[in-house]
Design a protein around this motif. Structure first.
Motif, PDB file in Angstrom:
ATOM      1  N   LYS A   6       5.514  16.555   0.103  1.00 37.97           N
ATOM      2  CA  LYS A   6       5.112  17.314   1.291  1.00 37.97           C
ATOM      3  C   LYS A   6       5.879  16.896   2.544  1.00 37.97           C
ATOM      4  CE  LYS A   6       0.364  17.471  -0.418  1.00 37.97           C
ATOM      5  NZ  LYS A   6      -1.002  16.959  -0.137  1.00 37.97           N
ATOM      6  N   LEU A   7       6.640  15.803   2.466  1.00 38.85           N
ATOM      7  CA  LEU A   7       7.324  15.285   3.657  1.00 38.85           C
ATOM      8  C   LEU A   7       8.381  16.247   4.164  1.00 38.85           C
ATOM      9  CD1 LEU A   7       7.968  11.545   2.713  1.00 38.85           C
ATOM     10  CD2 LEU A   7       6.249  12.441   4.280  1.00 38.85           C
ATOM     11  N   SER A  51       0.840  -1.193   0.000  1.00 38.64           N
ATOM     12  CA  SER A  51       0.000   0.000   0.000  1.00 38.64           C
ATOM     13  C   SER A  51       0.877   1.245   0.000  1.00 38.64           C
ATOM     14  CB  SER A  51      -0.890  -0.016   1.246  1.00 38.64           C
ATOM     15  OG  SER A  51      -1.351   1.274   1.555  1.00 38.64           O
ATOM     16  N   ALA A  52       0.659   2.111  -0.970  1.00 40.74           N
ATOM     17  CA  ALA A  52       1.403   3.374  -1.022  1.00 40.74           C
ATOM     18  C   ALA A  52       1.032   4.256   0.160  1.00 40.74           C
ATOM     19  CB  ALA A  52       1.124   4.083  -2.344  1.00 40.74           C
ATOM     20  N   THR A  53      -0.217   4.167   0.596  1.00 42.78           N
ATOM     21  CA  THR A  53      -0.674   4.942   1.750  1.00 42.78           C
ATOM     22  C   THR A  53       0.103   4.542   3.000  1.00 42.78           C
ATOM     23  OG1 THR A  53      -2.884   5.017   0.766  1.00 42.78           O
ATOM     24  CG2 THR A  53      -2.716   5.600   3.091  1.00 42.78           C
ATOM     25  N   GLU A  54       0.238   3.241   3.215  1.00 39.98           N
ATOM     26  CA  GLU A  54       0.993   2.746   4.373  1.00 39.98           C
ATOM     27  C   GLU A  54       2.467   3.145   4.253  1.00 39.98           C
ATOM     28  OE1 GLU A  54       2.160  -1.496   6.502  1.00 39.98           O
ATOM     29  OE2 GLU A  54       0.674  -1.482   4.896  1.00 39.98           O
ATOM     30  N   ALA A  55       3.019   3.042   3.056  1.00 39.92           N
ATOM     31  CA  ALA A  55       4.431   3.394   2.849  1.00 39.92           C
ATOM     32  C   ALA A  55       4.692   4.864   3.170  1.00 39.92           C
ATOM     33  CB  ALA A  55       4.845   3.076   1.409  1.00 39.92           C
ATOM     34  N   ILE A  56       3.841   5.759   2.686  1.00 37.41           N
ATOM     35  CA  ILE A  56       4.073   7.183   2.920  1.00 37.41           C
ATOM     36  C   ILE A  56       3.921   7.506   4.412  1.00 37.41           C
ATOM     37  CG2 ILE A  56       1.729   8.134   2.528  1.00 37.41           C
ATOM     38  CD1 ILE A  56       4.918   9.630   1.066  1.00 37.41           C
ATOM     39  N   GLU A  57       2.988   6.836   5.098  1.00 37.01           N
ATOM     40  CA  GLU A  57       2.824   7.059   6.537  1.00 37.01           C
ATOM     41  C   GLU A  57       4.064   6.625   7.304  1.00 37.01           C
ATOM     42  OE1 GLU A  57       0.579   8.750   8.258  1.00 37.01           O
ATOM     43  OE2 GLU A  57      -0.350   9.235   6.347  1.00 37.01           O
ATOM     44  N   GLU A  58       4.642   5.484   6.907  1.00 36.83           N
ATOM     45  CA  GLU A  58       5.817   4.982   7.626  1.00 36.83           C
ATOM     46  C   GLU A  58       7.071   5.802   7.309  1.00 36.83           C
ATOM     47  OE1 GLU A  58       6.327   0.778   8.065  1.00 36.83           O
ATOM     48  OE2 GLU A  58       4.161   0.463   7.985  1.00 36.83           O
ATOM     49  N   ILE A  59       7.136   6.390   6.129  1.00 38.12           N
ATOM     50  CA  ILE A  59       8.239   7.319   5.834  1.00 38.12           C
ATOM     51  C   ILE A  59       8.032   8.597   6.659  1.00 38.12           C
ATOM     52  CG2 ILE A  59       9.331   8.762   4.073  1.00 38.12           C
ATOM     53  CD1 ILE A  59       8.573   6.563   2.014  1.00 38.12           C
ATOM     54  N   ARG A  60       6.784   9.067   6.692  1.00 38.49           N
ATOM     55  CA  ARG A  60       6.461  10.293   7.432  1.00 38.49           C
ATOM     56  C   ARG A  60       6.791  10.160   8.916  1.00 38.49           C
ATOM     57  NH1 ARG A  60       1.309  11.164   5.741  1.00 38.49           N
ATOM     58  NH2 ARG A  60       2.012  12.589   4.127  1.00 38.49           N
ATOM     59  N   GLY A  93       8.919   8.135  10.244  1.00 41.85           N
ATOM     60  CA  GLY A  93      10.322   7.788  10.440  1.00 41.85           C
ATOM     61  C   GLY A  93      10.596   6.317  10.684  1.00 41.85           C
ATOM     62  N   SER A  94       9.559   5.468  10.604  1.00 44.67           N
ATOM     63  CA  SER A  94       9.800   4.043  10.848  1.00 44.67           C
ATOM     64  C   SER A  94      10.464   3.363   9.644  1.00 44.67           C
ATOM     65  CB  SER A  94       8.512   3.317  11.256  1.00 44.67           C
ATOM     66  OG  SER A  94       7.504   3.486  10.294  1.00 44.67           O
ATOM     67  N   ILE A  95      10.370   3.980   8.482  1.00 44.65           N
ATOM     68  CA  ILE A  95      11.123   3.532   7.311  1.00 44.65           C
ATOM     69  C   ILE A  95      11.915   4.730   6.792  1.00 44.65           C
ATOM     70  CG2 ILE A  95      11.041   2.627   4.951  1.00 44.65           C
ATOM     71  CD1 ILE A  95       8.359   1.396   5.553  1.00 44.65           C
ATOM     72  N   LYS A  96      13.209   4.533   6.574  1.00 41.59           N
ATOM     73  CA  LYS A  96      14.067   5.593   6.029  1.00 41.59           C
ATOM     74  C   LYS A  96      14.767   5.054   4.790  1.00 41.59           C
ATOM     75  CE  LYS A  96      14.584   7.701  10.481  1.00 41.59           C
ATOM     76  NZ  LYS A  96      15.383   8.163  11.556  1.00 41.59           N
ATOM     77  N   PRO A  97      14.036   4.989   3.667  1.00 42.18           N
ATOM     78  CA  PRO A  97      14.622   4.387   2.469  1.00 42.18           C
ATOM     79  C   PRO A  97      15.616   5.319   1.775  1.00 42.18           C
ATOM     80  CG  PRO A  97      12.459   5.240   1.957  1.00 42.18           C
ATOM     81  CD  PRO A  97      12.676   5.438   3.444  1.00 42.18           C
ATOM     82  N   ASP A  98      16.652   4.728   1.212  1.00 42.82           N
ATOM     83  CA  ASP A  98      17.519   5.520   0.337  1.00 42.82           C
ATOM     84  C   ASP A  98      17.297   5.147  -1.118  1.00 42.82           C
ATOM     85  OD1 ASP A  98      18.710   3.105   1.050  1.00 42.82           O
ATOM     86  OD2 ASP A  98      20.693   3.922   1.329  1.00 42.82           O
ATOM     87  N   VAL A  99      16.489   4.117  -1.353  1.00 41.40           N
ATOM     88  CA  VAL A  99      16.042   3.787  -2.706  1.00 41.40           C
ATOM     89  C   VAL A  99      14.629   3.204  -2.613  1.00 41.40           C
ATOM     90  CG1 VAL A  99      17.066   1.473  -2.728  1.00 41.40           C
ATOM     91  CG2 VAL A  99      16.666   2.640  -4.892  1.00 41.40           C
ATOM     92  N   ILE A 100      13.781   3.624  -3.561  1.00 41.30           N
ATOM     93  CA  ILE A 100      12.386   3.170  -3.596  1.00 41.30           C
ATOM     94  C   ILE A 100      12.076   2.663  -5.001  1.00 41.30           C
ATOM     95  CG2 ILE A 100       9.951   3.877  -3.413  1.00 41.30           C
ATOM     96  CD1 ILE A 100      10.884   6.122  -1.491  1.00 41.30           C
ATOM     97  N   PHE A 101      11.459   1.483  -5.061  1.00 43.12           N
ATOM     98  CA  PHE A 101      10.880   0.996  -6.307  1.00 43.12           C
ATOM     99  C   PHE A 101       9.377   1.160  -6.147  1.00 43.12           C
ATOM    100  CE2 PHE A 101      14.970  -1.114  -6.403  1.00 43.12           C
ATOM    101  CZ  PHE A 101      15.332  -0.990  -7.741  1.00 43.12           C
TER     102      PHE A 101
END
Length: 127
Positions: free
Chosen positions: A77-78, A39-48, A50-58
């Motif tokens: 907007k992050l 889920s893109a919604t879940e992904a953006i929430e977890e980036i927002r 700070g529980s996920i800090k990706p340096d590359v995203i597919f």
């Protein structure tokens, strides 16, 4: 091949695509950690938060609730995330030239990649 990425985030609503892509990423040691979100919604929430800090995203393009372009609007907007230090690859089965063009015009998209992701493509990305 180890590309030096710490955390790779794979965002795709298709379980089979995620399974195959994850296997390719793991077998090539593309990143130390591979996080998969359907889920893109879940992904953006977890980036927002700070529980996920990706340096590359597919990022898949066509997903329910929030598609790849909507994800990118929220991503912009992050605050507190190193957007300049994160590479985003649009990974899609879309053959629509408008999608490819729109991806090319987005400042966060490093490259548009047609599914499926292959070992050869990963090697070219790491070169």
């Amino acid at each position: 091949m180890y590309s030096g990425y710490k955390t790779c985030l794979l965002i795709d609503d298709n379980y089979i695509d995620n399974f195959v892509t994850r296997r390719i990423l793991e077998s090539s040691n593309f990143a130390q950690n591979i996080v998969v979100k359907q889920s893109a919604t879940e992904a953006i929430e977890e980036i927002r938060d700070g529980s996920i800090k990706p340096d590359v995203i597919f990022l898949d393009l066509r997903m329910p609730l929030m598609n790849g372009f909507e994800f990118l609007q929220e991503y912009e907007k992050l605050d507190g995330h190193d957007k300049d230090g994160t590479k985003i690859f649009m990974l899609s089965s879309s053959l629509d030239p408008v999608d490819v063009k729109r991806s090319g015009q987005n400042k966060y998209i490093t490259q548009f990649i047609h599914k499926p992701l292959t070992q050869k493509i990963l090697e070219e990305l790491s070169a």
